[in-house]
Write an enzyme that holds these catalytic residues in place. Structure first.
Site, short mmCIF file in Angstrom:
data_model
loop_
_atom_site.label_atom_id
_atom_site.label_comp_id
_atom_site.label_asym_id
_atom_site.label_seq_id
_atom_site.Cartn_x
_atom_site.Cartn_y
_atom_site.Cartn_z
N HIS A 68 0.84 -1.20 0.00
CA HIS A 68 0.00 0.00 0.00
C HIS A 68 0.88 1.26 0.00
CE1 HIS A 68 -3.50 2.35 1.88
NE2 HIS A 68 -2.47 3.14 2.06
N GLU A 69 1.88 1.27 0.89
CA GLU A 69 2.77 2.44 0.99
C GLU A 69 3.62 2.61 -0.27
OE1 GLU A 69 2.84 4.92 3.15
OE2 GLU A 69 1.12 3.91 4.02
N HIS A 72 1.78 4.43 -2.94
CA HIS A 72 1.87 5.89 -2.74
C HIS A 72 3.21 6.41 -3.24
CE1 HIS A 72 -1.71 6.35 -0.36
NE2 HIS A 72 -1.28 5.64 0.67
N ASP A 170 -5.79 8.20 4.21
CA ASP A 170 -5.58 8.75 2.87
C ASP A 170 -6.74 9.63 2.44
OD1 ASP A 170 -3.09 7.49 2.43
OD2 ASP A 170 -4.14 5.60 2.18
ZN LIG Z 1 -2.18 5.08 2.43
#
Ligand SMILES: [Zn+2]
Length: 239
Positions: A68-69, A72, A170
């Site tokens: 997930h990171e 980003h 987020d």
């Molecule tokens: Zn996130």
């Protein structure tokens, strides 16, 4: 950050784990071990298998958060931003940017790809568990099957949860991106963080009547909201 240990370097970005992780990881493994099916392995008879599955689930949960990171970070790098490090907490990560993306539409997109990746991982894992019949017993692979279900389920929850428009989720970044079109970046961060704190407080309050998990998550949100606000203030106000 002094309270973090570097464990890897991906896309040139140092990946660090926060020191609290060393306590939180076994704690999550323990939670998985005592929860009954379908959210834990309490029904597994063999103690070794039960704790191995629980620990593996906690570790893979951490891997999901890392993906997930990285989603980003990948978009941030693509948009010309730079990431100085990623610090992982089990329930979330923080990608520290050397420079914020000051184009709100880019920041909003960068914020969105994280939850999107969690939701995609979740859908793939849950689709797997619904396409195949689970093995009859835990020792025959039923335990692994259950683990895939749990990870899929948690990834969907993490993805949806991150879309809630409260900082530091987020969704809060997306909210800040919208606010930043109308006001100063620090002011937009403060407003979004305040909304996040109010949300955490209400969630913790609801948790008292509903579930211990909500209180735990509310605590992380509150800490995250304060942390992000402080970080932005330190960066933009020098005194
Ligand atoms: Zn996130």
């Amino acid at each position: 950050m002094n309270n973090s240990l570097q464990i890897a370097r991906i896309l040139g970005i140092p990946i660090k784990i926060h020191i609290s992780f060393l306590l939180v990881l076994p704690f999550f493994a323990w939670i998985f071990a005592i929860q009954p099916e379908p959210f834990g392995f309490a029904g597994v008879e063999s103690t070794i298998l039960k704790y191995s599955l629980s620990l593996l689930t906690a570790i893979l949960l951490f891997v999901s958060v890392l993906i997930h990171e990285l989603a980003h970070s990948y978009f941030s790098l693509r948009y010309g931003g730079s990431i100085s490090e990623i610090t992982l907490y089990l329930i979330g990560g923080v990608s520290s940017m050397k420079e914020e993306l000051h184009e709100p539409s880019k920041e909003a997109k960068m914020a969105f790809v994280g939850p999107l990746s969690s939701i995609i991982i979740g859908i793939v894992l849950l689709a797997f568990t619904s396409l195949f019949n689970p093995p009859a017993s835990f020792s025959d692979g039923g335990g692994l099957f259950l683990m895939i279900f749990i990870l899929g389920y948690i990834n969907i929850i993490l993805g949806l949860f991150n879309l809630i428009p409260a900082f530091p989720m987020d969704g809060g970044r997306i909210l800040r991106a919208f606010l930043a079109q109308r006001m100063d970046f620090v002011e937009a961060t403060e407003k979004a963080a305040t909304i996040g704190k109010i949300f955490a407080f209400l969630m913790g309050l609801a948790g008292l009547f509903m579930s211990f998990w909500l209180i735990l998550i509310a605590f992380f949100i509150y800490m995250g909201a304060s942390g992000e606000e402080q970080q932005v203030k330190n960066r933009y106000r020098r005194f």
